[in-house]
Write a protein that holds these residues in place. Sequence first.
Motif, mmCIF file in Angstrom:
data_model
loop_
_atom_site.group_PDB
_atom_site.id
_atom_site.type_symbol
_atom_site.label_atom_id
_atom_site.label_comp_id
_atom_site.label_asym_id
_atom_site.label_seq_id
_atom_site.Cartn_x
_atom_site.Cartn_y
_atom_site.Cartn_z
ATOM 1 N N LEU A 294 -0.691 18.920 18.188
ATOM 2 C CA LEU A 294 0.088 18.389 17.709
ATOM 3 C C LEU A 294 -0.722 18.333 16.040
ATOM 4 O O LEU A 294 0.114 17.551 14.773
ATOM 5 C CB LEU A 294 0.973 17.734 17.551
ATOM 6 N N GLU A 295 -2.184 17.751 15.636
ATOM 7 C CA GLU A 295 -2.429 17.184 14.652
ATOM 8 C C GLU A 295 -3.370 18.172 13.752
ATOM 9 O O GLU A 295 -3.794 17.650 12.901
ATOM 10 C CB GLU A 295 -2.806 16.423 14.891
ATOM 11 N N LEU A 296 -3.375 19.693 13.839
ATOM 12 C CA LEU A 296 -3.872 20.781 13.674
ATOM 13 C C LEU A 296 -3.946 21.030 12.146
ATOM 14 O O LEU A 296 -4.917 21.105 11.563
ATOM 15 C CB LEU A 296 -4.607 21.491 14.905
ATOM 16 N N GLY A 297 -2.039 20.612 11.742
ATOM 17 C CA GLY A 297 -1.728 20.561 10.378
ATOM 18 C C GLY A 297 -1.970 22.691 10.039
ATOM 19 O O GLY A 297 -2.452 23.691 10.925
ATOM 20 N N ASP A 298 -2.731 22.592 9.441
ATOM 21 C CA ASP A 298 -2.971 24.200 8.745
ATOM 22 C C ASP A 298 -4.892 24.645 8.644
ATOM 23 O O ASP A 298 -4.734 25.899 8.431
ATOM 24 C CB ASP A 298 -3.166 24.297 7.491
ATOM 25 N N ALA A 299 -5.050 24.188 10.156
ATOM 26 C CA ALA A 299 -6.033 23.743 10.739
ATOM 27 C C ALA A 299 -5.914 25.443 11.483
ATOM 28 O O ALA A 299 -6.797 26.705 11.817
ATOM 29 C CB ALA A 299 -6.884 22.857 11.422
ATOM 30 N N PHE A 300 -4.568 25.392 11.709
ATOM 31 C CA PHE A 300 -4.172 26.419 12.760
ATOM 32 C C PHE A 300 -4.609 27.411 12.425
ATOM 33 O O PHE A 300 -2.978 27.634 11.857
ATOM 34 C CB PHE A 300 -3.293 25.864 13.868
ATOM 35 N N ASP A 301 -4.312 29.109 12.206
ATOM 36 C CA ASP A 301 -4.647 29.755 11.382
ATOM 37 C C ASP A 301 -4.827 31.358 12.242
ATOM 38 O O ASP A 301 -5.483 31.087 13.672
ATOM 39 C CB ASP A 301 -6.217 30.514 10.418
ATOM 40 N N TYR A 302 -4.563 32.076 12.268
ATOM 41 C CA TYR A 302 -4.003 33.753 13.533
ATOM 42 C C TYR A 302 -5.524 34.121 13.061
ATOM 43 O O TYR A 302 -5.559 34.977 14.321
ATOM 44 C CB TYR A 302 -2.943 34.796 13.012
ATOM 45 N N THR A 303 -6.523 33.769 12.222
ATOM 46 C CA THR A 303 -7.645 34.600 12.220
ATOM 47 C C THR A 303 -8.254 34.073 13.442
ATOM 48 O O THR A 303 -9.721 34.167 13.624
ATOM 49 C CB THR A 303 -8.240 34.397 10.880
ATOM 50 N N ARG A 304 -7.950 33.323 13.955
ATOM 51 C CA ARG A 304 -9.338 31.934 14.782
ATOM 52 C C ARG A 304 -8.808 32.930 16.591
ATOM 53 O O ARG A 304 -9.300 32.301 17.660
ATOM 54 C CB ARG A 304 -9.047 30.789 14.864
ATOM 55 N N PHE A 305 -7.879 33.970 16.870
ATOM 56 C CA PHE A 305 -7.216 34.546 18.008
ATOM 57 C C PHE A 305 -8.384 35.306 18.234
ATOM 58 O O PHE A 305 -9.378 36.060 18.155
ATOM 59 C CB PHE A 305 -5.918 34.807 17.356
ATOM 60 N N SER A 306 -8.387 35.441 19.894
ATOM 61 C CA SER A 306 -9.250 35.874 20.325
ATOM 62 C C SER A 306 -8.437 37.648 20.704
ATOM 63 O O SER A 306 -7.388 36.964 21.128
ATOM 64 C CB SER A 306 -9.765 35.431 21.601
ATOM 65 N N LYS A 307 -8.842 39.001 21.392
ATOM 66 C CA LYS A 307 -8.739 40.141 22.214
ATOM 67 C C LYS A 307 -8.267 40.114 23.115
ATOM 68 O O LYS A 307 -7.908 40.351 23.946
ATOM 69 C CB LYS A 307 -8.696 40.912 21.139
ATOM 70 N N SER A 308 -9.323 39.008 23.810
ATOM 71 C CA SER A 308 -9.926 38.816 25.168
ATOM 72 C C SER A 308 -9.162 38.351 26.499
ATOM 73 O O SER A 308 -8.692 36.957 25.972
ATOM 74 C CB SER A 308 -11.686 38.973 25.530
ATOM 75 N N SER A 309 -8.501 38.771 26.987
ATOM 76 C CA SER A 309 -8.423 37.718 28.162
ATOM 77 C C SER A 309 -8.459 36.643 28.509
ATOM 78 O O SER A 309 -10.115 36.217 28.117
ATOM 79 C CB SER A 309 -8.024 38.481 29.311
ATOM 80 N N ALA A 310 -7.616 35.421 28.572
ATOM 81 C CA ALA A 310 -7.942 33.817 28.509
ATOM 82 C C ALA A 310 -7.650 33.602 30.634
ATOM 83 O O ALA A 310 -6.767 33.775 30.878
ATOM 84 C CB ALA A 310 -7.101 33.570 28.310
ATOM 85 N N MET A 311 -9.478 33.314 30.687
ATOM 86 C CA MET A 311 -9.177 33.129 32.091
ATOM 87 C C MET A 311 -8.638 31.807 32.723
ATOM 88 O O MET A 311 -9.115 30.540 31.834
ATOM 89 C CB MET A 311 -10.188 32.884 33.070
ATOM 90 N N TYR A 312 -7.808 31.156 33.244
ATOM 91 C CA TYR A 312 -7.575 29.761 33.346
ATOM 92 C C TYR A 312 -7.572 29.529 34.526
ATOM 93 O O TYR A 312 -7.668 30.281 35.679
ATOM 94 C CB TYR A 312 -5.816 30.106 33.920
ATOM 95 N N ASP A 313 -8.320 28.034 34.429
ATOM 96 C CA ASP A 313 -9.510 27.283 35.252
ATOM 97 C C ASP A 313 -9.171 26.101 35.796
ATOM 98 O O ASP A 313 -9.303 25.299 34.239
ATOM 99 C CB ASP A 313 -10.561 27.399 34.362
ATOM 100 N N ILE A 314 -8.702 26.428 36.072
ATOM 101 C CA ILE A 314 -7.619 24.393 36.228
ATOM 102 C C ILE A 314 -8.558 23.461 36.591
ATOM 103 O O ILE A 314 -8.477 22.657 36.435
ATOM 104 C CB ILE A 314 -7.182 24.771 38.044
ATOM 105 N N LYS A 315 -10.038 24.007 37.328
ATOM 106 C CA LYS A 315 -10.904 22.945 36.364
ATOM 107 C C LYS A 315 -11.121 22.389 35.201
ATOM 108 O O LYS A 315 -11.776 21.358 34.958
ATOM 109 C CB LYS A 315 -11.992 23.511 37.163
ATOM 110 N N LYS A 316 -11.057 23.339 34.567
ATOM 111 C CA LYS A 316 -10.953 23.281 32.935
ATOM 112 C C LYS A 316 -9.573 21.962 32.474
ATOM 113 O O LYS A 316 -10.391 21.087 31.457
ATOM 114 C CB LYS A 316 -11.483 24.571 31.708
ATOM 115 N N LEU A 317 -8.948 22.522 33.015
ATOM 116 C CA LEU A 317 -7.795 21.488 32.759
ATOM 117 C C LEU A 317 -7.697 20.214 33.379
ATOM 118 O O LEU A 317 -7.371 19.150 32.217
ATOM 119 C CB LEU A 317 -6.435 21.949 33.287
ATOM 120 N N ASN A 318 -8.470 20.308 34.539
ATOM 121 C CA ASN A 318 -8.591 18.963 35.078
ATOM 122 C C ASN A 318 -9.854 18.000 33.972
ATOM 123 O O ASN A 318 -9.572 16.853 33.947
ATOM 124 C CB ASN A 318 -9.269 18.886 36.505
ATOM 125 N N TYR A 319 -10.461 18.839 33.647
ATOM 126 C CA TYR A 319 -12.038 18.183 32.907
ATOM 127 C C TYR A 319 -11.262 17.341 31.744
ATOM 128 O O TYR A 319 -11.184 16.615 31.325
ATOM 129 C CB TYR A 319 -12.766 19.253 32.897
#
Length: 475
Positions: A294-319
């Motif tokens: 929520l503090e990203l501000g204008d650092a959030f830009d659509y050019t940083r999006f990836s086309k590839s599917s994103a794997m949801y990994d609960i272990k990473k969320l736990n980390y």
Amino acid sequence: MTVRVRFAPSPTGYLHIGGARTALYSYLFAKARGGKYILRVEDTDLERSKREYEEAQIADLLWLGIEHDEGPDKGGEFGPYRQSERMQIYKDIAWDFVERGLAYPCFLTSDELEELTNKANEEKVAPHAYHGKYRDYDLAKAKERIESGEEHVIRFKNPGKKWTFTDLVRGEVTFPEDMVGDFVIIRSNGMPVYNFCCVVDDYKMGMTHVFRAEEHLNNTCRQLQIYEALGATPPEFAHVSLLVGEDRQKLSKRHGATSVTQYKEMGYLPKAVTNYLTLLGWSHPEEKDIFDVLELGDAFDYTRFSKSSAMYDIKKLNYFNEQWLRKLSDQEIASGFEHALGSESEFSSMTAQWKEKFAGLMKEKVQLFSDIKEFMPIFFDAGADEDEQYTEAISWETTPQVKEYLKSQVDALSSDFITEDQVGEWMNYLKKDLKIKGKPLFMGMRVCLTGRAHGPDLKTVVSLTPISIVKERLN
């Protein structure tokens, strides 16, 4: 131009984690450009839509820190913000299309549709090739049939041309002219279909950008046709990567918890959830992993999006949750532990000072507040964890000496707790006077005082364990 981005969930269940990511991207994009983030409720499925789900979804979004500027609970100049309250708008526009020759009433029955579909399958052509039977039907006759109560739908006339648009994530996308036929915009029960009412709403509400998962990409073909019929410029679309499980299939209940409500109930921290979700299809310009979304501000830009599917990994969320948990104060962590353990737990009956000291000791040992449950026997269960290492330590010839000495010291105390200094003094005596050193000293003391061969810092653990529990162990 004021940027306006919406999130439009259907209140037919709790907020899906994938929907939360879409809402998050929409919110971050709007705020990065000084725009407005709008919540619209797509509740045209009257049978499954429930107000309780709408309220739960709003609560979950607010828990994540995603607060809308306009919505059903706040109002705004472009309301109503529930589709069920906008029915006349859809009906008027649909019939305007009919009067202008851009749509038509269709009287094909279910049996006729099935027959035509079977015929198309036999001829190996698209089923929609046969759905235009009433495309050029006399409108006056159609109105007579409608007035007599005959069941019908309203179909949009496909202009029959290629459709091309530039997606913010996927670049130029082209749909062939025969991809869809004359598609339904109003069902026989009078309800608008998704691809019609969502376009009408985005147009009427002045949306400039639309973020959604790539599974909605093909819907854009129909929607571009509606925008053209409205004489409107389509918003800019960003079809973000699909969330998948470890089997590379679309994230669903078979992969575990999928609703924000579930993660909230399991004790995940909202900043951890948003941090992880943001990185499922987007990357930080400074390649950071841990950051306050929520503090990203204008650092959030659509050019940083990836086309590839994103794997949801609960272990990473736990980390991620572990990293954010460690940023909390000991008081906040103690509060989280207490909530996880419940008001009837031994923890709850301890002093605030004890709880904060406990939190300081144990915060490095957990990823979730609920993980603390497995450590509670160290402090409140007089029994021993008789694993192989415990059994070995108990069998050492020096351990009975250690135990006898510790028992004499503990029995002489009248306090509720042992101090860290007292444990240190006992350790020094055993080392200097009884010449017990190294592993026999440290592990010997631990198994006698805690009933376990391993654990957190011994002095602190003993100082947090009620002396009554220690005495039971020594006896």
